[in-house]
Design an enzyme around this catalytic site. Sequence first.
Site, short mmCIF file in Angstrom:
data_model
loop_
_atom_site.label_atom_id
_atom_site.label_comp_id
_atom_site.label_asym_id
_atom_site.label_seq_id
_atom_site.Cartn_x
_atom_site.Cartn_y
_atom_site.Cartn_z
N LYS A 173 1.20 20.47 -7.85
CA LYS A 173 0.65 20.30 -9.20
C LYS A 173 -0.10 18.97 -9.21
CE LYS A 173 1.87 18.04 -12.67
NZ LYS A 173 0.55 17.53 -13.08
N GLU A 249 7.45 8.25 -4.25
CA GLU A 249 6.58 7.10 -4.06
C GLU A 249 6.22 6.63 -5.46
OE1 GLU A 249 3.68 4.98 -4.17
OE2 GLU A 249 2.36 6.43 -3.18
N CYS A 283 -0.93 1.93 -6.57
CA CYS A 283 0.45 1.43 -6.61
C CYS A 283 0.62 0.22 -5.71
CB CYS A 283 1.42 2.50 -6.12
SG CYS A 283 1.34 3.99 -7.07
N GLU A 378 3.81 -3.26 -13.85
CA GLU A 378 2.65 -2.97 -13.02
C GLU A 378 1.40 -3.00 -13.92
OE1 GLU A 378 1.99 0.36 -9.57
OE2 GLU A 378 3.05 0.96 -11.36
C1 SIN Z 1 -1.07 4.84 -4.26
O1 SIN Z 1 -1.62 4.14 -5.09
O2 SIN Z 1 -0.03 5.43 -4.55
C2 SIN Z 1 -1.60 5.08 -2.89
C3 SIN Z 1 -2.43 4.02 -2.34
C4 SIN Z 1 -2.76 4.21 -0.87
O3 SIN Z 1 -2.51 5.25 -0.27
O4 SIN Z 1 -3.27 3.26 -0.30
#
Ligand code: SIN
Length: 476
Positions: A173, A249, A283, A378
Amino acid sequence: MDNIKNKSLLSILCEPGEHALAIDNPADGSVVGYIPWQSEAEIDQCINKSCLAQKLWQKRPAKERSCLMYRWYERVMDNQADLARLMTLEQGKPLAEAMGEVAYGASFIQWFAEEGKRAYGTTIPGHTGDRRLMTIKQPVGVAAAITPWNFPIAMITRKAAPALAAGCSFIVKPANQTPLCAYAILELARQAGMPEDVLQVVVHHSPEQVGDLFTHHPVIRKLSFTGSTRVGRRLIAQSAETIKNTSMELGGDAPFIVFDDADIVQAVQGALASKFRNAGQTCVCANRFYVHDAIYDQFVSQFTEAVKSLKVGSGLEDGVQIGPLIDVQAKERIFRTINLAVEQGATIVTGGKPLDGCFVEPTVLTDVQHSMSFLREELFGPVAPIMRFTNDEELLEQANDTIYGLAAYFYSRDISRIWQVAEALDYGMVGINEGIISTELAPFGGVKQSGFGREGGQEGLEAYLETKYLCFGGIQ
Ligand code: SIN
């Protein structure tokens, strides 16, 4: 859309209507297109089909699966320019960055096409003379994934490729903001000869409903999620009922540290790359900067000059480095954070002014203290708060003072310090004199509330495999 040459990539598009999801272009608010969303009964059917398909797929020799995946990889790369344009339209990132993401996404297909042939078991010295012991690797089964909008292709292939290579079927999804890229790479997989139902995409107007379906469905044996810690927490709790194998993640809060012995030019380049990739919406983006007092002024002035020169605009325009944020809510959230930072005593050195639509000026904040509450979350936007430090021990305490543990970065040329700091940082990934660390070859993932499980590298395949122990008895 007219500039997309391979029209088969757009075959999912439909007319507007009750069961159609509108995809917006964050650069100008226009509708890129409509796609149909499935009912819960239809998604349930997809899951059941995935189960049947998996049984056949796991019987195919690893080499055969590898060949199909390799063909898929080639098709993705052959269509790199079209996929990148589609990505910029629905996600906003600059075209050059989107080209990079297509290649990054394809690299997972290529790597796991190879790695799948190496799902080796072991032989174990026996504990009695009449027995022989060994292990074999088998696919987990039906794997499902929920993926984010910030990397519309790479976050799918980073999960789908190891799953398929291991012999799992895969159902994803994608984020409702960016499903066009997901359907486009699915179409290319079909054209490469990937059996129908082995790889599927599902979309529903309510992402939560799909999360409920995936987590409660007994047929799904593995759930992989990339997204916020808040949603990850809920999916883990829901998966407990069926004891699902999960990989998470989740959010990050990356410290970026510049020691007094660092190469400042390199550190500035690394800081720019790490902070402003995808307009700060990754992230692993640097979230807070700690710069040693002895080089603080030099670093801040060089970094600020470089930030001022970043070109903001529609990702389709030549030379643009910072595209729009994903939506107006994201922009409002980032301005709430900037305002809070200023209320708490931070100074805006550059940026900080609202631009039209979803655009945000790249912003540098100084006079920031580690204790300021705006730093606890964040940022997910183009804002760089910079702090000063003098003492390494205190610095490390502050760098680790977060619920998150995804990525951290530091710059130093002292080999002893490098080892000490690399080992002391409580993070799943550490960039040392490097601001961009992601590659298909290495394990990506976090500790603490940034999640668990690794994607990419050897570990990425393991996430979709079970180890079965075989004990052969009666051997004379
Ligand atoms: C992400 O922001 O979750 C992935 C970033 C990346 O793969 O470098």
